[in-house]
Design a protein around this motif. Structure first.
Motif, short mmCIF file in Angstrom:
data_model
loop_
_atom_site.label_atom_id
_atom_site.label_comp_id
_atom_site.label_asym_id
_atom_site.label_seq_id
_atom_site.Cartn_x
_atom_site.Cartn_y
_atom_site.Cartn_z
N ALA A 126 47.74 30.57 64.70
CA ALA A 126 47.41 31.64 63.76
C ALA A 126 46.15 32.34 64.26
CB ALA A 126 47.17 31.08 62.36
N LEU A 131 43.60 27.92 65.47
CA LEU A 131 43.14 29.22 65.02
C LEU A 131 42.62 29.97 66.25
CD1 LEU A 131 41.33 28.25 61.69
CD2 LEU A 131 43.66 29.12 62.03
N ALA A 169 45.52 31.35 56.69
CA ALA A 169 46.41 30.57 57.57
C ALA A 169 46.34 29.08 57.27
CB ALA A 169 46.07 30.83 59.03
N ARG A 174 47.92 28.23 53.97
CA ARG A 174 49.38 28.38 54.03
C ARG A 174 50.04 27.16 54.68
NH1 ARG A 174 49.17 32.86 56.28
NH2 ARG A 174 49.78 32.41 58.43
N TYR A 175 49.45 26.69 55.77
CA TYR A 175 50.05 25.54 56.46
C TYR A 175 49.82 24.24 55.70
CZ TYR A 175 51.60 28.10 60.55
OH TYR A 175 52.28 28.95 61.39
N GLN A 194 37.82 29.54 56.25
CA GLN A 194 39.22 29.15 56.04
C GLN A 194 39.32 27.71 55.54
OE1 GLN A 194 42.66 30.20 57.82
NE2 GLN A 194 41.91 31.83 59.16
N ASP A 248 43.64 35.88 60.31
CA ASP A 248 44.66 35.60 59.29
C ASP A 248 44.00 34.66 58.29
OD1 ASP A 248 46.81 34.89 57.77
OD2 ASP A 248 48.03 34.11 59.43
#
Length: 418
Positions: free
Chosen positions: A334, A311, A341, A344-345, A227, A338
């Motif tokens: 999140a 997370l 995540a 997105r943030y 991520q 996901d």
């Protein structure tokens, strides 16, 4: 002159705490000595220092018990242990037992048990008393976490501050995912290994549980790092600063460096790695977001009004990472599955000026876990220094003189090389 010996278990993790307390001891009245429990000559160092007080960390190995016994018998030293663990559900009996330690020792061995917050003190203290490792509740003290004091280190802060990009702080702490059978046995804090064969250890239920946890942690760490990589690649204008856990720093220094998830982060242009032990509070204010896995830094970030993204690892039983996830109060959550995540943030971060939210639950946890009241002076280092400088009670070992002499003879034969 009073002599205090600071005895650390893990230098990378504990050096800042020791340094901050030492700085607040009155010069000319207190002589300070230091050493590590794994030092080959630690017994000789203690004998040379002849300490009045040994300030150390909780017992996780039988070697510590031997060293503390020696200091008590030879010098009548007062033993003070400092539990530096924050976010766990200490109400659970199995969790409290882990932090109370697997090894038996007499109730007079440790004179005082010091904690960051009242939550840990209450439940771990109760377990210590039930295990007959403590004579009374009067041996418990709560002072707070010296790492939460705002005590800036200009070099560390300036290094981050010089870069004017939007910055995201990322925490890692997945060294347990690389543990082998040998690592678990050598650590000695998973189960009591004294007098047990390798076969007995490998078949122990607690040992098996920890190995299963390591497997789950490895899966989690791979997703977590991916991520961060995806978010960094998708946001080249954002700087991601990865702060390693102290145990990861130690592991990374070894020739047999096995933390593959960290190696994946090493050659990405907008990812920096902090590979030395610095107080995280020295740099927190320069970040727009903290990404973590269930760390005490979640609470610390609140003091600097830095929003946090946790997370979460869900649906895994008997895992301390899950317990930590449930105990904290992040700004955002999140699931680790996901997969976008973090990206997105980060995108949201660039669009909105302020994501931080005041959170009453976090403020309650700061008090319960760290003895921190928002808006009030916070000086745990000074309080601990004053405590050590005062008149501490000595708790005697329930051993006759002849047994003490017999024990010392055994100790010198085992540990001292002439």
């Amino acid at each position: 002159m009073k002599r205090i010996f600071f005895l650390y278990n893990n230098y990378e993790r504990e050096c800042v705490i020791i340094e901050r307390i030492s700085e607040r001891l009155k010069p000319g009245k207190i002589a300070v000595f230091q050493g590590g429990i794994t030092d080959g000559d630690i017994a000789q160092k203690l004998i040379c220092a002849r300490p009045h007080i040994v300030f150390t960390f909780p017992i996780t190995t039988y070697v510590q018990i031997d060293i503390y016994m020696m200091a008590k018998i030879l010098f009548h030293a007062k033993i003070v242990t400092f539990t530096t663990e924050g976010l766990a559900d200490f109400r659970k009996e199995d969790v409290a037992k882990v932090f109370a330690g697997h090894y038996d020792y007499p109730p007079g061995l440790v004179d005082y048990h010091v904690y960051w917050g009242k939550y840990a003190a209450k439940y771990i203290g109760r377990e210590l008393y039930q295990q007959n490792k403590m004579q009374s509740r009067g041996q418990i003290r709560v002072f707070g976490n010296p790492l939460y004091e705002k005590n800036c280190c200009p070099t560390a802060a300036d290094c981050v501050a010089r870069d004017d990009r939007c910055k995201v702080l990322v925490l890692t702490g997945f060294h347990g995912s690389a543990y082998t059978d040998k690592d678990f046995i050598s650590a000695q804090d998973v189960i009591n290994v004294e007098g047990k064969s390798r076969k007995d250890i490998l078949n122990d239920e607690t040992f098996i549980k920890y190995k299963e946890m390591a497997v789950e942690e490895k899966k989690y760490s791979e997703k977590y790092v991916q991520q961060i990589i995806d978010a960094a690649n998708g946001n080249p204008d954002v700087l991601f600063v990865v702060k390693l856990h102290p145990q990861e720093i130690l592991t990374r220094q070894r020739a047999s460096y096995k933390l593959k998830y960290l190696k994946r982060l090493e050659h990405i242009e907008n990812i920096w790695m902090i590979t030395e032990s610095i107080p995280i509070g020295d740099i927190l204010s320069d970040f727009r977001l903290l990404v973590h896995y269930g760390s005490t830094v979640d609470l610390e970030a609140y003091l600097y009004k830095v929003p946090t993204l946790k997370l979460e690892l869900r649906n895994v039983n008997n895992n301390f990472m899950c317990e930590a996830n449930r105990m904290t109060a992040s700004t955002f959550y999140a699931d680790i599955d996901d997969s976008d995540a973090v990206s997105r943030y980060v995108s949201r971060l660039k669009e909105e000026k302020k994501l931080f939210r005041q959170n009453r639950r976090t403020e309650k946890q700061l008090y319960a876990f760290m003895n921190y009241t928002v808006g009030q002076p916070y000086k745990p280092s000074e309080q601990i220094a004053d405590f050590l400088s005062g008149d501490l009670r000595f708790h005697r070992l329930d051993l006759s003189i002849s047994k003490q002499l017999k024990w010392l003879k055994w100790f010198f034969k085992k540990y001292i090389i002439f």
